[in-house]
Design a protein around this motif. Structure first.
Motif: not given
Length: 93
Positions: A5-9, A65-67, A77-90
């Motif tokens: 659900e996090v990935k879909e959001r 981050c939805p979580a 940067g802004l062009i490539y969104l990260p694979k993991n959240c840097t705040a909660c590591d989801v």
């Protein structure tokens, strides 16, 4: 909220992010072209720069981050969104 659900959001937020970026770049480009064509380039410079700065400094709010609700900052940067959240590591993608 489960991982899928996090990935879909986040995917929906990322799509909206890219669409808004494209539209804003198009608006600014057309605005600059029209300002030059109409001969009001000097008068249009400040509003176009203000719009550009508002866009650049606020665009990251579209892909929180939805979580955890924080903006996941990536190293690319802004062009490539990260694979993991840097705040909660989801995992986001």
């Amino acid at each position: 909220m489960d991982a899928q659900e996090v990935k879909e959001r986040f995917a929906k937020k990322a799509t909206r992010f890219y669409i808004v970026n494209f539209i804003m770049a198009l608006i600014i480009g057309v605005g600059l072209y029209q300002a030059k064509a109409l001969g009001i380039y000097k008068e249009a410079f400040v509003p176009i720069i203000a719009l550009f700065l508002l866009w650049i400094f606020n665009i990251d709010k579209l892909y929180r981050c939805p979580a955890c609700g924080k903006v996941p900052r990536g190293k690319e940067g802004l062009i490539y969104l990260p694979k993991n959240c840097t705040a909660c590591d989801v995992e986001l993608r």
